[in-house]
Scaffold this motif. Sequence first.
Motif, PDB file in Angstrom:
ATOM      1  N   MET A 196      35.154  49.524  42.999  1.00 36.84           N
ATOM      2  CA  MET A 196      35.576  49.885  41.661  1.00 36.84           C
ATOM      3  C   MET A 196      36.875  50.699  41.684  1.00 36.84           C
ATOM      4  O   MET A 196      37.208  51.339  42.681  1.00 36.84           O
ATOM      5  CB  MET A 196      34.491  50.707  40.960  1.00 36.84           C
ATOM      6  CG  MET A 196      33.155  50.010  40.817  1.00 36.84           C
ATOM      7  SD  MET A 196      33.197  48.642  39.641  1.00 36.84           S
ATOM      8  CE  MET A 196      33.256  49.553  38.082  1.00 36.84           C
ATOM      9  N   THR A 197      37.597  50.673  40.560  1.00 41.61           N
ATOM     10  CA  THR A 197      38.736  51.553  40.354  1.00 41.61           C
ATOM     11  C   THR A 197      38.270  52.775  39.581  1.00 41.61           C
ATOM     12  O   THR A 197      37.526  52.654  38.609  1.00 41.61           O
ATOM     13  CB  THR A 197      39.847  50.854  39.564  1.00 41.61           C
ATOM     14  OG1 THR A 197      40.327  49.738  40.306  1.00 41.61           O
ATOM     15  CG2 THR A 197      41.019  51.799  39.312  1.00 41.61           C
ATOM     16  N   SER A 205      34.521  55.643  37.455  1.00 44.32           N
ATOM     17  CA  SER A 205      34.673  54.229  37.783  1.00 44.32           C
ATOM     18  C   SER A 205      34.693  53.426  36.485  1.00 44.32           C
ATOM     19  O   SER A 205      33.852  53.622  35.600  1.00 44.32           O
ATOM     20  CB  SER A 205      33.501  53.767  38.665  1.00 44.32           C
ATOM     21  OG  SER A 205      33.398  54.562  39.828  1.00 44.32           O
ATOM     22  N   PHE A 206      35.677  52.508  36.365  1.00 45.00           N
ATOM     23  CA  PHE A 206      35.765  51.783  35.093  1.00 45.00           C
ATOM     24  C   PHE A 206      36.057  50.303  35.223  1.00 45.00           C
ATOM     25  O   PHE A 206      35.885  49.553  34.252  1.00 45.00           O
ATOM     26  CB  PHE A 206      36.821  52.416  34.193  1.00 45.00           C
ATOM     27  CG  PHE A 206      38.242  52.199  34.629  1.00 45.00           C
ATOM     28  CD1 PHE A 206      38.982  51.139  34.140  1.00 45.00           C
ATOM     29  CD2 PHE A 206      38.834  53.050  35.561  1.00 45.00           C
ATOM     30  CE1 PHE A 206      40.281  50.944  34.553  1.00 45.00           C
ATOM     31  CE2 PHE A 206      40.136  52.852  35.966  1.00 45.00           C
ATOM     32  CZ  PHE A 206      40.863  51.786  35.474  1.00 45.00           C
ATOM     33  N   SER A 207      36.499  49.807  36.361  1.00 48.48           N
ATOM     34  CA  SER A 207      36.779  48.370  36.477  1.00 48.48           C
ATOM     35  C   SER A 207      36.610  47.919  37.932  1.00 48.48           C
ATOM     36  O   SER A 207      36.747  48.710  38.866  1.00 48.48           O
ATOM     37  CB  SER A 207      38.177  48.030  35.982  1.00 48.48           C
ATOM     38  OG  SER A 207      39.164  48.579  36.839  1.00 48.48           O
ATOM     39  N   THR A 208      36.309  46.638  38.094  1.00 41.76           N
ATOM     40  CA  THR A 208      36.123  46.066  39.419  1.00 41.76           C
ATOM     41  C   THR A 208      37.470  45.773  40.069  1.00 41.76           C
ATOM     42  O   THR A 208      38.405  45.315  39.405  1.00 41.76           O
ATOM     43  CB  THR A 208      35.316  44.762  39.328  1.00 41.76           C
ATOM     44  OG1 THR A 208      34.056  45.050  38.697  1.00 41.76           O
ATOM     45  CG2 THR A 208      35.065  44.176  40.702  1.00 41.76           C
ATOM     46  N   GLU A 210      39.713  43.558  42.522  1.00 45.62           N
ATOM     47  CA  GLU A 210      39.752  42.214  43.081  1.00 45.62           C
ATOM     48  C   GLU A 210      40.793  42.190  44.196  1.00 45.62           C
ATOM     49  O   GLU A 210      41.985  42.052  43.954  1.00 45.62           O
ATOM     50  CB  GLU A 210      40.088  41.180  41.991  1.00 45.62           C
ATOM     51  CG  GLU A 210      39.034  41.087  40.903  1.00 45.62           C
ATOM     52  CD  GLU A 210      39.334  40.011  39.879  1.00 45.62           C
ATOM     53  OE1 GLU A 210      40.283  39.232  40.119  1.00 45.62           O
ATOM     54  OE2 GLU A 210      38.606  39.929  38.877  1.00 45.62           O
TER      55      GLU A 210
END
Length: 213
Positions: A196-197, A205-208, A210
Amino acid sequence: MGKVELIRKLDIFMFIKYNFMLKNVIRDPGCYLITYRGAKIDLSDKAKIILHANYHCCSSKFLHSKAEAYLQLLDGGILEVNGPVAQNYGSHVEVNYNAKISIGKAVIKPNAVIVSNQEIEIGNDVLISRYVIIYDSDFHKIKGPNGELKVHSKKTIIGNHVWIGIKSSVLKGAIVGDGAVVAVGSTVTGKVKAGMTAMGYPARSFSTVEWED
């Protein structure tokens, strides 16, 4: 980097001292503490550096630059190197009394600061950007509920394949999971989930993430 260019950038006398003359620098075969010009090392005779891979101190600077990098281990301190590490010019790595830093394959960019008062664990494929701070302690005494003064320290863990953005802080007790990214200017005081970011103060943590293969 060719051998001739590498030799020009090394502090040869320091290289010989820390790799062949000190019993508290413990090396696996073929592993070295590579001391570039400008490396400033303060190693207590009661501390240990354990090298399972090469550790480059004061790397990535221009040939005639006077920039320095600082590596300090006080009595009882341990630095265990589990993968190749590049500690760039301008950075500080400090291991206090009876504390430990274990670190895998990593780049410590200029002006980053890592200080352990208890234990910091850093995994493999970790990028520690410019002006990052990694601590495992408050480093000053705080009054407890019974009025006692105590320095509060707690193990800090950074997993594998982690990118810590510019001017971020990872503080005592923080856990950054494998494959995570800490965004620019964030402060991590708790847990960043794997993959996560995290962003903000305190970081959330708010976004995956990639990652490219």
